[in-house]
Scaffold this motif. Structure first.
Motif, PDB file in Angstrom:
ATOM      1  N   ILE A 104       0.832  -1.204   0.000  1.00 27.12           N
ATOM      2  CA  ILE A 104       0.000   0.000   0.000  1.00 27.12           C
ATOM      3  C   ILE A 104       0.866   1.254   0.000  1.00 27.12           C
ATOM      4  O   ILE A 104       0.612   2.212  -0.750  1.00 27.12           O
ATOM      5  CB  ILE A 104      -0.971  -0.018   1.203  1.00 27.12           C
ATOM      6  N   CYS A 105       1.909   1.260   0.825  1.00 24.16           N
ATOM      7  CA  CYS A 105       2.814   2.413   0.872  1.00 24.16           C
ATOM      8  C   CYS A 105       3.541   2.598  -0.452  1.00 24.16           C
ATOM      9  O   CYS A 105       3.735   3.727  -0.912  1.00 24.16           O
ATOM     10  CB  CYS A 105       3.817   2.260   2.009  1.00 24.16           C
ATOM     11  N   GLY A 106       3.938   1.503  -1.082  1.00 24.20           N
ATOM     12  CA  GLY A 106       4.613   1.586  -2.369  1.00 24.20           C
ATOM     13  C   GLY A 106       3.722   2.182  -3.451  1.00 24.20           C
ATOM     14  O   GLY A 106       4.143   3.070  -4.206  1.00 24.20           O
ATOM     15  N   PHE A 107       2.488   1.695  -3.530  1.00 25.42           N
ATOM     16  CA  PHE A 107       1.558   2.236  -4.513  1.00 25.42           C
ATOM     17  C   PHE A 107       1.242   3.699  -4.235  1.00 25.42           C
ATOM     18  O   PHE A 107       1.137   4.517  -5.158  1.00 25.42           O
ATOM     19  CB  PHE A 107       0.265   1.416  -4.561  1.00 25.42           C
ATOM     20  N   ALA A 108       1.086   4.043  -2.962  1.00 23.59           N
ATOM     21  CA  ALA A 108       0.791   5.440  -2.616  1.00 23.59           C
ATOM     22  C   ALA A 108       1.954   6.356  -2.984  1.00 23.59           C
ATOM     23  O   ALA A 108       1.749   7.460  -3.500  1.00 23.59           O
ATOM     24  CB  ALA A 108       0.472   5.553  -1.127  1.00 23.59           C
ATOM     25  N   MET A 109       3.184   5.906  -2.749  1.00 20.14           N
ATOM     26  CA  MET A 109       4.351   6.712  -3.086  1.00 20.14           C
ATOM     27  C   MET A 109       4.439   6.927  -4.606  1.00 20.14           C
ATOM     28  O   MET A 109       4.662   8.048  -5.072  1.00 20.14           O
ATOM     29  CB  MET A 109       5.631   6.034  -2.591  1.00 20.14           C
ATOM     30  N   LYS A 110       4.256   5.846  -5.363  1.00 24.96           N
ATOM     31  CA  LYS A 110       4.296   5.973  -6.813  1.00 24.96           C
ATOM     32  C   LYS A 110       3.203   6.910  -7.311  1.00 24.96           C
ATOM     33  O   LYS A 110       3.441   7.744  -8.193  1.00 24.96           O
ATOM     34  CB  LYS A 110       4.126   4.587  -7.467  1.00 24.96           C
ATOM     35  N   ALA A 111       2.009   6.794  -6.736  1.00 19.05           N
ATOM     36  CA  ALA A 111       0.893   7.636  -7.166  1.00 19.05           C
ATOM     37  C   ALA A 111       1.143   9.100  -6.822  1.00 19.05           C
ATOM     38  O   ALA A 111       0.820   9.987  -7.622  1.00 19.05           O
ATOM     39  CB  ALA A 111      -0.401   7.148  -6.520  1.00 19.05           C
ATOM     40  N   MET A 112       1.718   9.365  -5.665  1.00 21.91           N
ATOM     41  CA  MET A 112       2.026  10.757  -5.296  1.00 21.91           C
ATOM     42  C   MET A 112       3.051  11.353  -6.260  1.00 21.91           C
ATOM     43  O   MET A 112       2.924  12.508  -6.664  1.00 21.91           O
ATOM     44  CB  MET A 112       2.549  10.823  -3.860  1.00 21.91           C
ATOM     45  N   LEU A 113       4.078  10.582  -6.601  1.00 21.30           N
ATOM     46  CA  LEU A 113       5.071  11.073  -7.567  1.00 21.30           C
ATOM     47  C   LEU A 113       4.435  11.344  -8.926  1.00 21.30           C
ATOM     48  O   LEU A 113       4.691  12.381  -9.549  1.00 21.30           O
ATOM     49  CB  LEU A 113       6.203  10.057  -7.723  1.00 21.30           C
ATOM     50  N   LEU A 114       3.614  10.411  -9.373  1.00 20.47           N
ATOM     51  CA  LEU A 114       2.965  10.570 -10.668  1.00 20.47           C
ATOM     52  C   LEU A 114       2.033  11.781 -10.674  1.00 20.47           C
ATOM     53  O   LEU A 114       2.023  12.558 -11.634  1.00 20.47           O
ATOM     54  CB  LEU A 114       2.184   9.302 -11.024  1.00 20.47           C
ATOM     55  N   ALA A 115       1.297  11.980  -9.596  1.00 20.44           N
ATOM     56  CA  ALA A 115       0.394  13.132  -9.520  1.00 20.44           C
ATOM     57  C   ALA A 115       1.173  14.438  -9.432  1.00 20.44           C
ATOM     58  O   ALA A 115       0.756  15.450  -9.988  1.00 20.44           O
ATOM     59  CB  ALA A 115      -0.529  12.995  -8.312  1.00 20.44           C
TER      60      ALA A 115
END
Length: 109
Positions: A52-63
């Protein structure tokens, strides 16, 4: 005269010995001296938290940096060697990351 507490005690000891002979461990688990399922370290929870933390980090970077810049940085990692290629594979935008990034953009991150 027979003490009722002693009768209760000896009947309990007899039951424990009978259960022990039949390889039952219910008495030990009930008294807190045996191993129970709850005492095992759960493995699934830390793994799910890391995902969950990995996906959230990737999504924050992408956003935050946008699709084009994110894709360019992933391409730079793919052109590297060793761990950079592994990082590019892990950081690649997948459907979950893209969906989360869309939600983060709506929230104003």
């Amino acid at each position: 005269m027979t003490d009722p507490n002693m009768v209760d005690f000896y009947s309990r000891v007899a039951r424990i010995q009978r259960d022990h002979a039949r390889s039952f461990g219910a008495e030990a688990v009930a008294s807190g001296q045996g191993t129970s399922v709850k005492s095992r370290i759960p493995v699934l929870a830390p793994v799910l938290l890391a995902l969950i933390c990995g996906f959230a980090m990737k999504a924050m970077l992408l956003a935050r940096i946008g699709d084009e810049t994110y894709a360019a940085r992933i391409d730079d990692l793919r052109s590297g060697e060793g761990f950079e290629r592994i990082g590019a594979t892990l950081m690649a935008a997948d459907p979950i990351t893209v969906a989360l990034a869309g939600q983060f953009e709506k929230l104003g991150f």
